[in-house]
Design a protein around this motif. Structure first.
Motif, PDB file in Angstrom:
ATOM      1  N   GLY A 115       0.795  -1.221   0.000  1.00 56.89           N
ATOM      2  CA  GLY A 115       0.000   0.000   0.000  1.00 56.89           C
ATOM      3  C   GLY A 115       0.825   1.267   0.000  1.00 56.89           C
ATOM      4  O   GLY A 115       0.389   2.298  -0.521  1.00 56.89           O
ATOM      5  N   GLY A 116       2.033   1.221   0.561  1.00 57.62           N
ATOM      6  CA  GLY A 116       2.851   2.416   0.682  1.00 57.62           C
ATOM      7  C   GLY A 116       3.296   3.012  -0.636  1.00 57.62           C
ATOM      8  O   GLY A 116       3.624   4.202  -0.703  1.00 57.62           O
ATOM      9  N   THR A 117       3.315   2.212  -1.696  1.00 58.87           N
ATOM     10  CA  THR A 117       3.773   2.750  -2.982  1.00 58.87           C
ATOM     11  C   THR A 117       2.823   3.820  -3.519  1.00 58.87           C
ATOM     12  O   THR A 117       3.210   4.636  -4.357  1.00 58.87           O
ATOM     13  N   ALA A 118       1.577   3.804  -3.040  1.00 55.90           N
ATOM     14  CA  ALA A 118       0.604   4.804  -3.502  1.00 55.90           C
ATOM     15  C   ALA A 118       1.044   6.216  -3.132  1.00 55.90           C
ATOM     16  O   ALA A 118       0.677   7.180  -3.814  1.00 55.90           O
ATOM     17  N   HIS A 119       1.817   6.366  -2.059  1.00 55.76           N
ATOM     18  CA  HIS A 119       2.278   7.697  -1.654  1.00 55.76           C
ATOM     19  C   HIS A 119       3.158   8.328  -2.731  1.00 55.76           C
ATOM     20  O   HIS A 119       3.062   9.529  -2.997  1.00 55.76           O
ATOM     21  N   ALA A 120       4.041   7.518  -3.357  1.00 56.44           N
ATOM     22  CA  ALA A 120       4.922   8.046  -4.396  1.00 56.44           C
ATOM     23  C   ALA A 120       4.117   8.538  -5.582  1.00 56.44           C
ATOM     24  O   ALA A 120       4.435   9.571  -6.179  1.00 56.44           O
ATOM     25  N   SER A 121       3.068   7.801  -5.930  1.00 57.07           N
ATOM     26  CA  SER A 121       2.217   8.201  -7.046  1.00 57.07           C
ATOM     27  C   SER A 121       1.520   9.527  -6.767  1.00 57.07           C
ATOM     28  O   SER A 121       1.493  10.423  -7.619  1.00 57.07           O
ATOM     29  N   VAL A 122       0.981   9.668  -5.568  1.00 55.65           N
ATOM     30  CA  VAL A 122       0.272  10.898  -5.210  1.00 55.65           C
ATOM     31  C   VAL A 122       1.244  12.073  -5.140  1.00 55.65           C
ATOM     32  O   VAL A 122       0.928  13.178  -5.615  1.00 55.65           O
ATOM     33  N   ARG A 123       2.428  11.864  -4.594  1.00 55.53           N
ATOM     34  CA  ARG A 123       3.414  12.952  -4.479  1.00 55.53           C
ATOM     35  C   ARG A 123       3.770  13.524  -5.850  1.00 55.53           C
ATOM     36  O   ARG A 123       3.791  14.743  -6.045  1.00 55.53           O
ATOM     37  N   LEU A 124       4.059  12.646  -6.785  1.00 55.66           N
ATOM     38  CA  LEU A 124       4.467  13.128  -8.105  1.00 55.66           C
ATOM     39  C   LEU A 124       3.296  13.787  -8.832  1.00 55.66           C
ATOM     40  O   LEU A 124       3.484  14.787  -9.537  1.00 55.66           O
ATOM     41  N   ALA A 125       2.105  13.252  -8.667  1.00 63.02           N
ATOM     42  CA  ALA A 125       0.935  13.866  -9.303  1.00 63.02           C
ATOM     43  C   ALA A 125       0.709  15.279  -8.780  1.00 63.02           C
ATOM     44  O   ALA A 125       0.348  16.188  -9.544  1.00 63.02           O
ATOM     45  N   LYS A 126       0.920  15.474  -7.495  1.00 64.46           N
ATOM     46  CA  LYS A 126       0.773  16.813  -6.916  1.00 64.46           C
ATOM     47  C   LYS A 126       1.798  17.776  -7.516  1.00 64.46           C
ATOM     48  O   LYS A 126       1.469  18.924  -7.851  1.00 64.46           O
ATOM     49  N   VAL A 127       3.030  17.310  -7.645  1.00 67.48           N
ATOM     50  CA  VAL A 127       4.073  18.154  -8.234  1.00 67.48           C
ATOM     51  C   VAL A 127       3.716  18.510  -9.674  1.00 67.48           C
ATOM     52  O   VAL A 127       3.830  19.669 -10.094  1.00 67.48           O
ATOM     53  N   ALA A 128       3.254  17.518 -10.435  1.00 67.81           N
ATOM     54  CA  ALA A 128       2.906  17.751 -11.836  1.00 67.81           C
ATOM     55  C   ALA A 128       1.796  18.793 -11.959  1.00 67.81           C
ATOM     56  O   ALA A 128       1.873  19.712 -12.774  1.00 67.81           O
ATOM     57  N   LYS A 129       0.773  18.658 -11.127  1.00 68.04           N
ATOM     58  CA  LYS A 129      -0.337  19.608 -11.220  1.00 68.04           C
ATOM     59  C   LYS A 129       0.112  21.008 -10.836  1.00 68.04           C
ATOM     60  O   LYS A 129      -0.277  21.998 -11.467  1.00 68.04           O
ATOM     61  N   GLN A 130       0.935  21.118  -9.813  1.00 64.72           N
ATOM     62  CA  GLN A 130       1.452  22.422  -9.410  1.00 64.72           C
ATOM     63  C   GLN A 130       2.247  23.068 -10.542  1.00 64.72           C
ATOM     64  O   GLN A 130       2.126  24.272 -10.793  1.00 64.72           O
ATOM     65  N   GLU A 131       3.051  22.253 -11.251  1.00 67.25           N
ATOM     66  CA  GLU A 131       3.856  22.786 -12.346  1.00 67.25           C
ATOM     67  C   GLU A 131       2.982  23.213 -13.523  1.00 67.25           C
ATOM     68  O   GLU A 131       3.254  24.228 -14.171  1.00 67.25           O
ATOM     69  N   LEU A 132       1.924  22.442 -13.799  1.00 69.06           N
ATOM     70  CA  LEU A 132       1.030  22.821 -14.892  1.00 69.06           C
ATOM     71  C   LEU A 132       0.386  24.175 -14.615  1.00 69.06           C
ATOM     72  O   LEU A 132       0.294  25.030 -15.509  1.00 69.06           O
ATOM     73  N   VAL A 133      -0.048  24.353 -13.389  1.00 68.54           N
ATOM     74  CA  VAL A 133      -0.698  25.613 -13.027  1.00 68.54           C
ATOM     75  C   VAL A 133       0.310  26.756 -13.033  1.00 68.54           C
ATOM     76  O   VAL A 133       0.061  27.826 -13.610  1.00 68.54           O
ATOM     77  N   PHE A 134       1.467  26.541 -12.416  1.00 73.12           N
ATOM     78  CA  PHE A 134       2.478  27.591 -12.312  1.00 73.12           C
ATOM     79  C   PHE A 134       2.972  28.050 -13.679  1.00 73.12           C
ATOM     80  O   PHE A 134       3.199  29.235 -13.913  1.00 73.12           O
ATOM     81  N   ARG A 135       3.119  27.087 -14.610  1.00 73.36           N
ATOM     82  CA  ARG A 135       3.672  27.394 -15.924  1.00 73.36           C
ATOM     83  C   ARG A 135       2.593  27.599 -16.991  1.00 73.36           C
ATOM     84  O   ARG A 135       2.908  27.794 -18.160  1.00 73.36           O
ATOM     85  N   SER A 136       1.312  27.553 -16.566  1.00 75.19           N
ATOM     86  CA  SER A 136       0.180  27.747 -17.497  1.00 75.19           C
ATOM     87  C   SER A 136       0.254  26.788 -18.682  1.00 75.19           C
ATOM     88  O   SER A 136       0.176  27.180 -19.855  1.00 75.19           O
TER      89      SER A 136
END
Length: 230
Positions: A115-136
């Motif tokens: 179950g712990g591997t799900a944390h890595a998936s969520v962490r990277l998805a959060k970073v990706a979304k933040q970058e999409l918003v920041f960089r438009s």
């Protein structure tokens, strides 16, 4: 697929590289039922990515896709890498209604490890979304790489259950389905012309039950259809 050729302790894995030309892929995309394409990437592959897009995407004008998904694992300078790939895509998709999805492989091929591997998936998805918003940047984010039955719990605990466009399940789905496909293989040898899962209602029902357990927590969620904005 998780055990690499170079580290297989029994030396049982062989790998052969097959380079397909864009023309070969176009013949597959001519199927009217195909409406999406996924492009896998790796670190330091921007030149190869650009060359692939330059050759393939212009040929899609007569067969526009609804979606192009880019599998984006953890890359050096992640935000810059996303922006570079985004600029390549949008250059060749200029004026096209084709949507872009960024599939974040947090910890590739690991969802069935625990179950712990799900944390890595969520962490990277959060970073990706933040970058999409920041960089438009265009596109939505889909979680992958480590996703399993714990993914929804983690998203909900952080108030993120409605923040992403979807979830892809790999190993966490393949592992419980393996026994069903083993049974299908044995039956196919005994029954000619019955090699598809749909031809065995009992096995199909079991497969649907397994898939339902994984996706049902998300089915009640209204995944966003709009791209993020500042």
């Amino acid at each position: 697929g998780r055990c690499l050729v170079s580290v297989c302790p029994l030396g049982l894995i062989l790998a052969e590289d097959h380079i397909r030309k864009p023309e070969d892929i176009m013949s597959l995309l001519e199927n009217p039922f195909v409406n999406a394409l996924e492009i896998h990437t790796r670190p330091n592959s921007l030149i190869a990515f650009e060359e692939f897009c330059r050759k393939l995407i212009p040929t899609l004008q007569g067969h526009p896709l609804q979606l192009i998904s880019v599998s984006a694992p953890q890359l050096p300078n992640y935000g810059e890498a996303l922006e570079s790939m985004h600029n390549v895509l949008t250059q060749y998709l200029d004026g096209s209604p084709t949507r872009i999805m960024w599939q974040t492989d947090g910890r590739p091929m690991s969802g069935d490890v625990g179950g712990g591997t799900a944390h890595a998936s969520v962490r990277l998805a959060k970073v990706a979304k933040q970058e999409l918003v920041f960089r438009s940047l265009r596109g939505v984010v889909q979680l992958a790489g480590g996703t399993n039955e714990k993914t929804f719990e983690i998203l909900r605990s952080q108030g993120l259950e409605n923040e992403f466009a979807g979830v892809a399940f790999g190993g966490s789905a393949r592992k419980p389905l393996a026994k069903i496909f083993d049974s299908l293989s044995h039956r196919s040898m005994e029954c000619e012309n019955q090699e598809f899962l749909e031809e065995h209602p009992d096995l199909l029902l079991e497969a649907i039950k397994i898939a339902t357990r994984l996706v049902s927590p998300f089915k009640d969620q209204a995944f966003p259809t709009k791209e993020p904005t500042k």
